[in-house]
Design a protein around this motif. Structure first.
Motif, PDB file in Angstrom:
ATOM      1  N   PHE A   7      98.772  54.912  -7.128  1.00 47.38           N
ATOM      2  CA  PHE A   7     100.105  54.700  -7.771  1.00 47.38           C
ATOM      3  C   PHE A   7     101.722  54.466  -7.391  1.00 47.38           C
ATOM      4  CE2 PHE A   7      97.280  56.867 -10.873  1.00 47.38           C
ATOM      5  CZ  PHE A   7      96.753  55.268 -11.769  1.00 47.38           C
ATOM      6  N   VAL A 132      89.631  54.089  -3.757  1.00 53.04           N
ATOM      7  CA  VAL A 132      89.691  55.544  -4.708  1.00 53.04           C
ATOM      8  C   VAL A 132      87.902  56.008  -4.338  1.00 53.04           C
ATOM      9  CG1 VAL A 132      90.305  57.041  -6.718  1.00 53.04           C
ATOM     10  CG2 VAL A 132      91.195  54.044  -6.088  1.00 53.04           C
TER      11      VAL A 132
ATOM     12  N   ARG B  49      89.559  57.155 -10.084  1.00 48.07           N
ATOM     13  CA  ARG B  49      88.872  55.532 -10.183  1.00 48.07           C
ATOM     14  C   ARG B  49      89.346  54.787 -12.273  1.00 48.07           C
ATOM     15  NH1 ARG B  49      85.700  53.193  -6.389  1.00 48.07           N
ATOM     16  NH2 ARG B  49      85.365  51.188  -7.463  1.00 48.07           N
ATOM     17  N   GLN B  51      91.347  55.725 -13.737  1.00 47.23           N
ATOM     18  CA  GLN B  51      92.945  55.858 -13.909  1.00 47.23           C
ATOM     19  C   GLN B  51      93.521  54.499 -13.827  1.00 47.23           C
ATOM     20  OE1 GLN B  51      94.775  59.509 -12.872  1.00 47.23           O
ATOM     21  NE2 GLN B  51      94.178  60.396 -13.913  1.00 47.23           N
ATOM     22  N   VAL B  52      93.413  54.046 -12.413  1.00 47.17           N
ATOM     23  CA  VAL B  52      93.407  52.670 -11.476  1.00 47.17           C
ATOM     24  C   VAL B  52      92.993  51.576 -12.247  1.00 47.17           C
ATOM     25  CG1 VAL B  52      93.260  51.808  -9.783  1.00 47.17           C
ATOM     26  CG2 VAL B  52      93.340  54.066  -9.148  1.00 47.17           C
ATOM     27  N   PHE B  55      95.350  51.488 -15.542  1.00 48.43           N
ATOM     28  CA  PHE B  55      96.803  50.661 -15.288  1.00 48.43           C
ATOM     29  C   PHE B  55      96.901  49.508 -14.981  1.00 48.43           C
ATOM     30  CE2 PHE B  55      99.195  49.960 -11.319  1.00 48.43           C
ATOM     31  CZ  PHE B  55     100.080  50.309 -11.252  1.00 48.43           C
TER      32      PHE B  55
END
Lengths: 148, 75
Positions: A7, A132, B49, B51-52, B55
């Motif tokens: 982010f 991630v 993961r 959240q990404v 997004f």
């Protein structure tokens, strides 16, 4: 939170892109409609990029509370609240800017859309390239606490 | 009333346009957020993961709404 660096990268690259689009759009706007075009293109670039960056910013902010028991509630409250607030702000901005004599609506529109689409493309590239971890790493001190 | 006019709309049509432009993204963001809540409840350790992915989903959804509202400038 492991995703924070993605982010942060999205925010930084979104900002760089906004500057680029502001420069290019400002040049085109200036050649098309003089100072009015330049102002419209700059406002459009800033608004388009800023509003898409609010999502990444709100997620980053909400992740500060990842230790909280209410994390999921706080997270969605902040992210979706930010989303709603953003559209209200954009509507107010659209209504107040539309009839101003120092604005060229067409250039502003094109600039907003260009900045928004470009930010989205950059976000997509960063998310695809960003790695991630599947499982959030646990700090040694935390694991010692949970074991005891 | 003029008998030729069967239906008359007064006021600003842009407002109706905004209402229509808000429907799709509203449903979209609801599904994105709802599914992420569901996934985070099933596997909290995957929150980063998810959240990404969320997004990206939000970014695509809001672009649609953004274009709809930005059309307000053109008229």
């Amino acid at each position: 939170m492991t995703a924070n660096k993605i982010f942060r990268a999205a925010l930084i690259w979104g900002g760089i892109l906004a500057v680029l689009i502001g420069v290019v759009g400002g040049f085109i706007g200036y050649t098309v409609d003089g100072t009015v075009g330049l102002t419209s293109a700059l406002i459009g670039a800033v608004v388009g990029a800023a509003f898409l960056s609010i999502t990444a910013g709100s997620i980053l902010f909400a992740n500060r509370y990842s230790e909280s028991e209410m994390f999921v509630t706080i997270f969605f409250g902040v992210v979706l609240g930010g989303w709603l607030l953003k559209f209200v702000l954009f509507l107010v901005l659209a209504i107040s800017l539309r009839d101003q004599p120092w604005i060229n609506p067409l250039i502003l529109f094109v600039s907003v859309i260009a900045a928004a689409v470009a930010t989205l493309i950059v976000d997509a590239i960063i998310v695809m390239k960003g790695r991630v971890a599947y499982v959030a790493p646990v700090e040694p001190s935390e694991s010692a606490e949970s074991a005891s | 009333m003029d008998p030729i006019i069967l239906a008359e709309v007064t006021g600003n049509l842009n407002t109706v346009g905004y209402g229509l432009a808000a429907i799709g993204p509203g449903i979209g963001i609801g599904i994105v957020a709802g599914k992420t809540v569901e996934a985070m409840a099933r596997q909290p350790e995957l929150a980063g993961r998810l959240q990404v992915t969320m997004f990206l989903g939000i970014a695509f959804t809001e672009l649609l709404a953004f274009i709809g509202v930005a059309l307000f400038f053109l008229n």
